[in-house]
Design an enzyme around this catalytic site. Structure first.
Site, PDB file in Angstrom:
ATOM      1  N   LYS A 196      78.210  67.498  56.623  1.00 26.27           N
ATOM      2  CA  LYS A 196      77.071  68.402  56.419  1.00 26.27           C
ATOM      3  C   LYS A 196      77.500  69.480  55.437  1.00 26.27           C
ATOM      4  O   LYS A 196      78.416  70.266  55.711  1.00 26.27           O
ATOM      5  CB  LYS A 196      76.628  69.036  57.735  1.00 26.27           C
ATOM      6  CG  LYS A 196      75.430  69.966  57.578  1.00 26.27           C
ATOM      7  CD  LYS A 196      75.006  70.545  58.915  1.00 26.27           C
ATOM      8  CE  LYS A 196      73.796  71.455  58.762  1.00 26.27           C
ATOM      9  NZ  LYS A 196      73.366  72.019  60.054  1.00 26.27           N
ATOM     10  N   LYS A 254      74.426  64.881  55.251  1.00 27.03           N
ATOM     11  CA  LYS A 254      73.293  65.788  55.071  1.00 27.03           C
ATOM     12  C   LYS A 254      73.645  66.795  54.002  1.00 27.03           C
ATOM     13  O   LYS A 254      74.733  67.367  54.049  1.00 27.03           O
ATOM     14  CB  LYS A 254      72.988  66.502  56.395  1.00 27.03           C
ATOM     15  CG  LYS A 254      71.785  67.435  56.334  1.00 27.03           C
ATOM     16  CD  LYS A 254      71.570  68.124  57.688  1.00 27.03           C
ATOM     17  CE  LYS A 254      70.354  69.044  57.614  1.00 27.03           C
ATOM     18  NZ  LYS A 254      70.145  69.771  58.885  1.00 27.03           N
TER      19      LYS A 254
END
Length: 328
Positions: A196, A254
């Site tokens: 992320k 992400k």
């Protein structure tokens, strides 16, 4: 002399193009993010995410039923916590009758077969808007991990099928896995936000949950001390392999489109299912461009979704899920 092989023969009609198409999208590819708020009869459009909404629990029931009818079988729950329930330690996250816990039960009561995943991080519950506990101007790791493990257990007790730690604290997957195992929740899965990145694409999401870092003196105003530097590539593989070793069942990259090289790198290295989160900023950009008439919304949407799956995603978390499935 004419070429013996003419590649265009396989492009001459939609029928042949469909027959030899390498990447196929179906409703089974999608994980649908859902935003939940307190109240009754609430369906609030998120200003920076046109046509996407926050739902109170009673209207969440209707949304879940619609998703199931469309063939969408998995949801990822997020909650917008009232300011008066926020503190630095995320106390409300452990409330067995909290909004997340009630949301899980609501989904399971109206659609028992729906796969329910839950966001595990402190930012929706934090008075500082950070994913962890803040002490002396720093986001502390180990104390945060203890809370995340308790939070995950609370979600499992409420009926969640998977918990999805999105915080990027070190060692949290192992702590969560051990806690779930010790309490007998051996079938509760973990989808880890393994890679992320500290991205500028999260803005509309933070609007949706009112979870942006607070502008407070001596408190970090961004999340760069725990989310990944977006200039880094090989770090993503290390993070992902560590999460798998600690017990993650699914790993996530992400954001989506700007990080498809990372998706492919990880796909080439591991055989664990990979999720990609097509984030709020990616959604908002297309909506804005389409509203201006600069892009064909549906055509670009499908091209983006295909690109994510082509890069190696097994699961796509996307605000476009309903729109895509209706087109299919």
């Amino acid at each position: 002399m004419y070429p013996i092989r003419r590649n265009r023969r396989l492009r001459t009609s939609e029928a042949i193009r469909s027959l030899v198409r390498e990447t196929i999208i179906s409703p089974n590819d999608f994980l649908v993010p859902l935003f939940v708020v307190e109240g009754k009869g609430v369906k609030e459009e998120i200003a920076s995410m046109p046509n996407y909404y926050r739902f109170s629990l009673d209207l969440l029931e209707n949304e879940v039923k619609e998703l199931w009818k469309l063939g969408l079988k998995s949801v990822l729950l997020f909650v917008k916590v009232p300011d008066n329930l926020k503190d630095n330690k995320g106390t409300e996250a452990l409330n067995p009758n909290g909004l997340m816990q009630r949301a899980i039960k609501t989904v399971k009561s109206v659609c028992p077969d729906m796969l329910v995943m839950t966001d595990v991080a402190l930012d929706p519950y934090s008075s500082f808007g950070h994913d962890g506990i803040v002490e002396s101007g720093k986001i502390v790791n180990d104390d945060t991990v203890e809370v995340l493990a308790e939070m995950s257990l609370s979600h499992a007790e409420a009926g969640a099928n998977f918990v999805a730690p999105s915080d990027m604290m070190d060692g949290r997957i192992l702590a969560i896995r051990e806690t779930l195992e010790d309490e007998g929740y051996t079938d509760t899965g973990i989808m880890s936000y393994s890679a992320k990145y500290a991205s500028a694409f999260y803005g509309p999401f933070r609007d949706a949950l009112d979870s942006a870092p607070a502008d407070v003196k001596d408190i970090p105003k961004d999340k760069k001390t725990y989310q990944m530097d977006f200039a880094n590539r090989f770090e993503a593989i290390r993070e992902t392999e560590m999460d798998i070793d600690e017990g993650a069942d699914i790993v996530m990259v992400k954001p989506g489109l700007c990080y498809l090289d990372i998706v492919r790198d990880i796909k080439n290295e591991i055989d664990t299912p990979i999720a990609v989160y097509q984030v709020s900023g990616e959604y908002a950009m297309l909506k804005a461009a389409a509203e201006k008439g600069w892009l064909d919304h549906d055509a670009v949407m499908m091209e983006q979704i295909i690109a994510i799956k082509r890069a190696g995603a097994d699961i796509i978390a996307s605000y476009f899920a309903k729109d895509v499935v209706k087109l299919l």
